[in-house]
Scaffold this motif. Structure first.
Motif, PDB file in Angstrom:
ATOM      1  N   GLN A  52       0.977  -1.358  -0.072  1.00  0.00           N
ATOM      2  CA  GLN A  52      -0.084   0.022   0.031  1.00  0.00           C
ATOM      3  C   GLN A  52       0.748   1.111  -0.099  1.00  0.00           C
ATOM      4  N   ALA A  53       2.021   1.375   0.865  1.00  0.00           N
ATOM      5  CA  ALA A  53       2.911   2.424   0.762  1.00  0.00           C
ATOM      6  C   ALA A  53       3.730   2.559  -0.446  1.00  0.00           C
ATOM      7  N   GLY A  54       3.842   1.341  -1.164  1.00  0.00           N
ATOM      8  CA  GLY A  54       4.862   1.470  -2.493  1.00  0.00           C
ATOM      9  C   GLY A  54       6.223   1.567  -2.232  1.00  0.00           C
ATOM     10  N   LYS A  55       6.680   0.883  -0.871  1.00  0.00           N
ATOM     11  CA  LYS A  55       8.008   0.756  -0.664  1.00  0.00           C
ATOM     12  C   LYS A  55       8.128  -0.327   0.511  1.00  0.00           C
ATOM     13  N   LYS A  56       9.508  -0.848   0.705  1.00  0.00           N
ATOM     14  CA  LYS A  56       9.269  -1.901   1.693  1.00  0.00           C
ATOM     15  C   LYS A  56       9.593  -1.053   3.114  1.00  0.00           C
ATOM     16  N   LEU A  57       8.657  -1.616   4.059  1.00  0.00           N
ATOM     17  CA  LEU A  57       8.722  -1.272   5.317  1.00  0.00           C
ATOM     18  C   LEU A  57       9.611  -2.143   6.107  1.00  0.00           C
ATOM     19  N   SER A  58      10.322  -1.579   7.190  1.00  0.00           N
ATOM     20  CA  SER A  58      10.817  -2.388   8.026  1.00  0.00           C
ATOM     21  C   SER A  58      10.516  -3.386   9.155  1.00  0.00           C
ATOM     22  N   PHE A  59      10.965  -4.471   8.970  1.00  0.00           N
ATOM     23  CA  PHE A  59      10.560  -5.716  10.056  1.00  0.00           C
ATOM     24  C   PHE A  59      11.102  -5.219  11.262  1.00  0.00           C
ATOM     25  N   THR A  60      12.404  -4.841  11.127  1.00  0.00           N
ATOM     26  CA  THR A  60      13.111  -4.476  12.458  1.00  0.00           C
ATOM     27  C   THR A  60      12.563  -3.334  13.240  1.00  0.00           C
ATOM     28  N   ALA A  61      12.075  -2.371  12.608  1.00  0.00           N
ATOM     29  CA  ALA A  61      11.364  -1.132  13.114  1.00  0.00           C
ATOM     30  C   ALA A  61       9.912  -1.825  13.923  1.00  0.00           C
ATOM     31  N   TYR A  62       9.299  -2.741  13.021  1.00  0.00           N
ATOM     32  CA  TYR A  62       8.189  -3.470  14.023  1.00  0.00           C
ATOM     33  C   TYR A  62       8.545  -4.063  15.352  1.00  0.00           C
ATOM     34  N   VAL A  63       9.716  -4.766  15.371  1.00  0.00           N
ATOM     35  CA  VAL A  63      10.142  -5.401  16.429  1.00  0.00           C
ATOM     36  C   VAL A  63      10.416  -4.244  17.452  1.00  0.00           C
ATOM     37  N   ILE A  64      11.009  -3.437  17.222  1.00  0.00           N
ATOM     38  CA  ILE A  64      11.592  -2.332  18.068  1.00  0.00           C
ATOM     39  C   ILE A  64      10.411  -1.519  18.707  1.00  0.00           C
ATOM     40  N   HIS A  65       9.276  -1.239  17.778  1.00  0.00           N
ATOM     41  CA  HIS A  65       8.149  -0.704  18.244  1.00  0.00           C
ATOM     42  C   HIS A  65       7.644  -1.485  19.326  1.00  0.00           C
ATOM     43  N   SER A  66       7.366  -2.750  18.893  1.00  0.00           N
ATOM     44  CA  SER A  66       6.779  -3.759  19.944  1.00  0.00           C
ATOM     45  C   SER A  66       7.631  -3.652  21.414  1.00  0.00           C
ATOM     46  N   LEU A  67       9.162  -3.815  21.201  1.00  0.00           N
ATOM     47  CA  LEU A  67       9.947  -3.880  22.379  1.00  0.00           C
ATOM     48  C   LEU A  67       9.770  -2.649  23.185  1.00  0.00           C
ATOM     49  N   GLY A  68       9.683  -1.300  22.682  1.00  0.00           N
ATOM     50  CA  GLY A  68       9.244  -0.255  23.195  1.00  0.00           C
ATOM     51  C   GLY A  68       8.119  -0.318  24.352  1.00  0.00           C
ATOM     52  N   ARG A  69       7.059  -0.664  23.603  1.00  0.00           N
ATOM     53  CA  ARG A  69       6.043  -0.862  24.502  1.00  0.00           C
ATOM     54  C   ARG A  69       6.033  -1.932  25.468  1.00  0.00           C
ATOM     55  N   ALA A  70       6.598  -2.989  25.234  1.00  0.00           N
ATOM     56  CA  ALA A  70       6.774  -4.104  26.474  1.00  0.00           C
ATOM     57  C   ALA A  70       7.725  -3.480  27.570  1.00  0.00           C
ATOM     58  N   VAL A  71       8.836  -2.831  26.953  1.00  0.00           N
ATOM     59  CA  VAL A  71       9.780  -2.148  28.017  1.00  0.00           C
ATOM     60  C   VAL A  71       9.018  -1.043  28.942  1.00  0.00           C
ATOM     61  N   HIS A  72       8.358  -0.197  28.221  1.00  0.00           N
ATOM     62  CA  HIS A  72       7.448   0.748  29.191  1.00  0.00           C
ATOM     63  C   HIS A  72       6.626   0.108  30.176  1.00  0.00           C
ATOM     64  N   ALA A  73       6.145  -0.938  29.883  1.00  0.00           N
ATOM     65  CA  ALA A  73       5.187  -1.617  30.559  1.00  0.00           C
ATOM     66  C   ALA A  73       6.104  -2.420  31.799  1.00  0.00           C
ATOM     67  N   ASN A  74       7.150  -2.603  31.679  1.00  0.00           N
ATOM     68  CA  ASN A  74       8.099  -3.329  32.595  1.00  0.00           C
ATOM     69  C   ASN A  74       9.609  -2.397  32.769  1.00  0.00           C
ATOM     70  N   PRO A  75       9.287  -1.086  33.351  1.00  0.00           N
ATOM     71  CA  PRO A  75      10.380  -0.235  33.374  1.00  0.00           C
ATOM     72  C   PRO A  75      11.798  -0.601  33.815  1.00  0.00           C
ATOM     73  N   HIS A  76      11.954  -1.599  34.644  1.00  0.00           N
ATOM     74  CA  HIS A  76      13.231  -1.785  35.133  1.00  0.00           C
ATOM     75  C   HIS A  76      14.250  -2.573  34.239  1.00  0.00           C
ATOM     76  N   LEU A  77      13.564  -2.880  32.995  1.00  0.00           N
ATOM     77  CA  LEU A  77      14.303  -3.509  31.885  1.00  0.00           C
ATOM     78  C   LEU A  77      14.966  -2.503  31.258  1.00  0.00           C
ATOM     79  N   HIS A  78      14.672  -1.091  31.548  1.00  0.00           N
ATOM     80  CA  HIS A  78      15.467  -0.089  30.972  1.00  0.00           C
ATOM     81  C   HIS A  78      16.054   0.790  31.972  1.00  0.00           C
ATOM     82  N   ALA A  79      16.361  -0.215  32.966  1.00  0.00           N
ATOM     83  CA  ALA A  79      17.321   0.672  34.251  1.00  0.00           C
ATOM     84  C   ALA A  79      18.741   0.394  34.056  1.00  0.00           C
ATOM     85  N   TYR A  80      19.492   1.339  34.569  1.00  0.00           N
ATOM     86  CA  TYR A  80      21.111   0.964  34.799  1.00  0.00           C
ATOM     87  C   TYR A  80      21.380   1.552  35.934  1.00  0.00           C
ATOM     88  N   LEU A  81      22.683   1.361  36.487  1.00  0.00           N
ATOM     89  CA  LEU A  81      23.102   1.663  37.530  1.00  0.00           C
ATOM     90  C   LEU A  81      24.156   2.736  37.338  1.00  0.00           C
TER      91      LEU A  81
END
Length: 268
Positions: A52-81
């Motif tokens: 529909q867009a007329g160009k290849k969209l990124s599967f890696t971007a979809y994984v990153i988008h999904s990962l961002g939602r999952a990490v936001h729901a579990n914030p200690h996964l992006h904590a550091y010391l």
């Protein structure tokens, strides 16, 4: 006896960053989870959206988008010391990824940090990745390649240690969450086992067709092999398990791509 011919190649300077990362990861208390996610629906939806867009969209971007939602729901996964051994957790999720670029005639991985992934839509993430792949000099990671890897090893590691202990500096240069892919360059399934220095490292392996059960029926499905590596000094087992389940469920439901298919992607 005739001598066998051989050749010697110069190691690119950019390999020094991988050496440094290995040194930092050497003493990390990491545990790995080998996960499979059924991405059949996601890949179908992505193919339709690309057409529909007329160009290849990124599967890696979809994984990153999904990962961002999952990490936001579990914030200690992006904590550091920080330097006082206290956990630092920013409100929004930044995710680093590796993008292959040409550097001095060699294909090398360049780090790029996507900002505020948790509040951005899929198309914005995909567009940014494609833009950086096309023009790497737009990424701060390009400037990192140009000067940081030229420093002597002890200066690189000292600078990185200081940056990692100061929250504002760390936020500008890096992220506690990294996505890297070993399966994008071949076909079939398989996992990669990294030696990470981040709190959370997601290594994307191959995609393979395997039988799966859908509504009581056996079908051939596409499964993405994922290695999830977590710093056990920061994240306990129960929060890690909740994050993994959230991440896999988000990937498999493909809600972001189905919603995208219901809207216009003209001009994308």
């Amino acid at each position: 006896m005739a001598r066998e011919p051989y050749r010697a190649e110069r190691i690119p300077r950019t390999r020094r960053s991988a050496v440094d990362a290995g040194r930092f990861g050497r003493h990390k208390n990491i545990f790995h989870a080998l996960v499979q996610a059924d991405v059949t629906e996601a890949r179908r939806a992505l193919s339709a959206c690309s057409a529909q867009a007329g160009k290849k969209l990124s599967f890696t971007a979809y994984v990153i988008h999904s990962l961002g939602r999952a990490v936001h729901a579990n914030p200690h996964l992006h904590a550091y010391l920080n330097w006082r051994r206290r956990l630092v957790i920013f409100q929004h999720v930044n995710i680093a990824t590796m993008i292959e670029v040409d550097w001095e005639g060699y294909p090398v991985p360049m780090p790029h940090v996507l900002k505020r992934v948790d509040e951005r839509d899929y198309l914005a993430i995909s567009d940014e990745l494609r833009s950086v792949q096309t023009n790497p000099s737009t990424s701060p990671g390009w400037r990192y390649l140009k000067w940081f890897v030229s420093l002597p090893g002890f200066l690189r590691r000292s600078f990185a240690w200081i940056v990692m202990r100061v929250p504002r500096s760390f936020r500008a240069y890096s992220s506690p969450v990294l996505v890297t892919a070993v399966g994008m360059f071949g076909k079939g399934g398989g996992w990669g086992i990294p030696k990470p220095s981040q709190t959370l490292t997601v290594t994307l392996g191959g995609i393979a067709e395997r039988p799966g059960v859908v509504e009581g029926e056996i079908e051939i499905r596409e499964y993405l092999d994922i290695t999830i590596s977590i710093d056990h000094d920061i994240v306990d087992g129960a929060p890690a398990a909740r994050f993994i389940e959230k991440f896999r469920r988000t990937l498999e439901q493909a809600a972001a791509l189905r919603d995208l298919g219901h809207t216009s992607v003209e001009g994308v």
